[in-house]
Structures are given as C-alpha cells and as structure tokens.
Design an enzyme around this catalytic site. Sequence first.
Site, PDB file in Angstrom:
ATOM      1  N   TYR A 149      38.032  43.125  33.703  1.00  0.00           N
ATOM      2  CA  TYR A 149      37.773  43.804  34.965  1.00  0.00           C
ATOM      3  C   TYR A 149      37.947  45.313  34.769  1.00  0.00           C
ATOM      4  O   TYR A 149      38.725  45.754  33.914  1.00  0.00           O
ATOM      5  CB  TYR A 149      38.774  43.370  36.052  1.00  0.00           C
ATOM      6  CG  TYR A 149      38.469  42.037  36.678  1.00  0.00           C
ATOM      7  CD1 TYR A 149      37.660  41.958  37.805  1.00  0.00           C
ATOM      8  CD2 TYR A 149      39.001  40.858  36.158  1.00  0.00           C
ATOM      9  CE1 TYR A 149      37.394  40.728  38.400  1.00  0.00           C
ATOM     10  CE2 TYR A 149      38.725  39.633  36.747  1.00  0.00           C
ATOM     11  CZ  TYR A 149      37.925  39.570  37.870  1.00  0.00           C
ATOM     12  OH  TYR A 149      37.650  38.371  38.461  1.00  0.00           O
ATOM     13  N   ASP A 160      35.923  38.849  45.369  1.00  0.00           N
ATOM     14  CA  ASP A 160      36.162  39.026  46.798  1.00  0.00           C
ATOM     15  C   ASP A 160      35.074  39.857  47.477  1.00  0.00           C
ATOM     16  O   ASP A 160      34.295  40.537  46.818  1.00  0.00           O
ATOM     17  CB  ASP A 160      37.493  39.765  47.003  1.00  0.00           C
ATOM     18  CG  ASP A 160      38.663  38.792  47.006  1.00  0.00           C
ATOM     19  OD1 ASP A 160      38.431  37.578  47.017  1.00  0.00           O
ATOM     20  OD2 ASP A 160      39.812  39.282  46.974  1.00  0.00           O
TER      21      ASP A 160
END
Lengths: 246, 246
Positions: free
Chosen positions: B110, B52
């Site tokens: 992540y 994003d």
Amino acid sequence: MRNLRVVVSYDGTRYYGFQTQPGGNTIQDVIQDTIKKLSGEEVHIIGSGRTDAGVHARGQVFNFHTAAAIPVERWAIALNTRLPTDIVIRSVDEVEPEFHSSYSAKRKTYRYSIDMNKFPDVFERRYRFHHPTPLCVDGMRKGLAALVGTHDFSSFTSRRSTKTTHIRTVFEARIDEQDGKLDLFISGGGFLYNMVRVITGTLLLVGEGKLTADDVSVILEARDRSAAGPTAMAHGLNLWEVEYLE
Amino acid sequence: MRNLRVVVSYDGTRYYGFQTQPGGNTIQDVIQDTIKKLSGEEVHIIGSGRTDAGVHARGQVFNFHTAAAIPVERWAIALNTRLPTDIVIRSVDEVEPEFHSSYSAKRKTYRYSIDMNKFPDVFERRYRFHHPTPLCVDGMRKGLAALVGTHDFSSFTSRRSTKTTHIRTVFEARIDEQDGKLDLFISGGGFLYNMVRVITGTLLLVGEGKLTADDVSVILEARDRSAAGPTAMAHGLNLWEVEYLE
C-alpha cells in the site's frame, strides 16, 4: 491601492477557460467572486494570458489592485479557504503599481502531456492525452527543434487569431519520456492562440510517421494554418510557469 | 471454464469501496455489470481484498471464472471501452483453475500519500492527504521501523475487525520525501481492516511531535486500538501492488 501579484494553480476540467465570459464559470469569474466575498471589492483581475476551456495551470499569474486592509501574507490562505478545491492560490505578493501580469511577463512555459501506454494511467487521465499506440519520439524531438527561435508562427495558430503579427520567439523546447509518458515543455516570450496545441497536434503526426521531422520546417514556412496538424486536445495542456524580471 | 486474473486501477473518489454492497456503486458492482454487458454472464469477481470507500488502487487484482469465448487478449480492451474512465483494466491473463486472488496473494503493498506544503498540489488533491504544517519525517521513519516484522497488530486495526488473529507480518516499509510530499510504502503478507490508515494516523502524531517514535512500540505492545492514533483519511491511501508466486 496596492498592486498584488498572485500565482494560482487550477484543474481546468470543469471550467470554460481562464477569461471571464457572459455565462460565467471561468477561473477569472470564480476568483473575482471570491475576492468580492473576502474584501467586498469588485475587482478586475489581469491574467498573464487566457487559457482555453479544459486547459490546466500549475503556475498562472494574475494581478489586481486593492484598497483592502488585509495584510499581504493573509490573502492566500483567506482566498484558499473560500475557493473550490480545484483552484489553489500558491502565493500572493505586493508588486510595483505598474506591474502588469501580461505586459510584464518575460517568459512563459507550457507543458503538454501524453500517455502512450496501451491503457491510460487512471490518476492522470484528466491531465494527460491518451495516445494508445507508440510514437516515434526522436522524430517529434527533431520536428520540435525546428520551431525553436524567432519565426512567423501563422501555421501554428488558430484562424481566429486577431493578432497583428504572428512572429514569436520560442526560447527552448524539449520532450521528456518516462514509463511510456511524454511531457513536452516549451518556453517562449509569448504564444499565439492555440499555438502549443497546434504544435503538439502536428508533432503527433510526426510521431505517428504521417509527417517527417523535416515537414515541420516546411509547415512553418507555409505560414498557413491548413498546412499544420490538428489542434491537440485541451486536457493535456498545462500553463506551467510565467516568469518576470524582478 | 477459464479462470482469468485481472489487474485493475481505479480512482476510488466516487465509489463506496471495492466490495459489492446492497446500494451498489462499488468497484465490484461496476465491473460485474460491465462483464455482464460484454459476455452476458453473471459472474462473481474475487478481489485480493476489499478497499474502503474513497481508497484508490493502482494495482488491485481480482479473478473470475468464465465460459465466454472472448480471447484472453481481447478482454482488457473490451472491458475498458465499456467501463467509466475512473476504472482502468491494466491486464488480463489466464491462470490455473485453483488461483484465488485473495488466498494466493503472497505480498501486498500500500502507499499512503501526504502533502506537507502550505497549499496542496491541485492535481493530486484527490490522492494525497493535505497536512499543511511540517512533519518530523525522521521520527515517523523510526516509528514505522518498529512495525516491521511479525506482530500482533490489534492496536492498529478497527474495533470492527472480525479476524480470529491479528498477527500479521510487515516485510518492509519506507517513507519517500520529495518537494514537501511524503509517500509511505508498506509491504506485508496481509493487512487488517484499516491497518495502514491507523498506522499512518499514528505516525502523523509522531510527525507532529505529539508522540515519540518509541511510543509506537509501546502502542504495538498494548494490543488496544485506543492506544493508537486516529484513522487517517481514506483518499490518501492506494493499494499499490499485489504479488503472487508464479
């Protein structure tokens, strides 16, 4: 009037150094403007020393005198909410009236950071000088060791230095290595203009094999700026810590 | 046509995410433009997944097909000299024609980074979410443990998710703590849109004492986005590593 001591960290990338200048855009200008907005006072902050354009600080120290009624414990948060995000006040405490950030300092530590990996770490690119070929770190360590102690550092300061003596004492120095990254830490009683950057620029030549570790002693004895290596880039330098006798 | 696999790191601060958009200014757009400047080819790069706006990557992976005569070992340096400094190619290697960065991925990791200190670390402010009050890290760890395994993660994805199934497997997850800073690492076979950020936002509520660690299992079972906490800020998230069977 209270005398407040402040520890401040800053990302120096977009500033013309610590000390105020006619054109503004220095750390000192921004902090003084912020104090004025907060307390209405036109203060003159006293830094432990200047840092050059593009140089960072984890632990710069300054002090200033204030008649404002703001409680000591409110100053840091009040300043941080008004400062740009690349300047962060770490602490504020009240000190004796005679405390002076520069004259009272007993020990300063600088860090110079180098990335020897073929491609730089993108998250540290503003704080770590990229040297994309390997360096002989043992040679750099030997050369650095020759500078520990009390010496005339005329070879390792800018020709623009206006100090009456270039004798300074380096208390200790080391180079940490991890994942192809070097962190040179150097602590001393005080440093001349550009001293850490000229030392680093000279040690880079040692690391590249263009000078030997023994050459560093010869350069020191020459007391001549032209004997030393180039001034290393500003963005790898960080004023790490300033210590005082409490 | 050779199929090249590329590992890239980027500071996502000033980009509208990885995946190309009509307005441009995405990582994909910049890289495709750079490849065109280098080889003259209009390529379409295939990312391991999108990130994003504002999200960073230490180890995003993409692949593309090229007929250019540039040797494999020259690609990385040739691209890096042309890319902006906040995008760095880490490696380029040639892979089988059927390799696909997204479909071939076996495991993704992540990292979500949090700074719990009263005042943020100025050198990490673009990469670490500042939460200026202490968090109960043990509670967060317990809540996180409840998410390891194969589950329907409907509660932990954006309502805008268009996936036909929300069943995913989290292989492992942990929270490292040092100097008031937290690094949450989470590895899985694949992640839903906003999944790590919604997990983090929910764990922050646990850390604040607004939810218990046991509530995390209840939220998981609800399969309802409104049961979970807010989506944590983008800038704390980093696509750390994408792994493939070799």
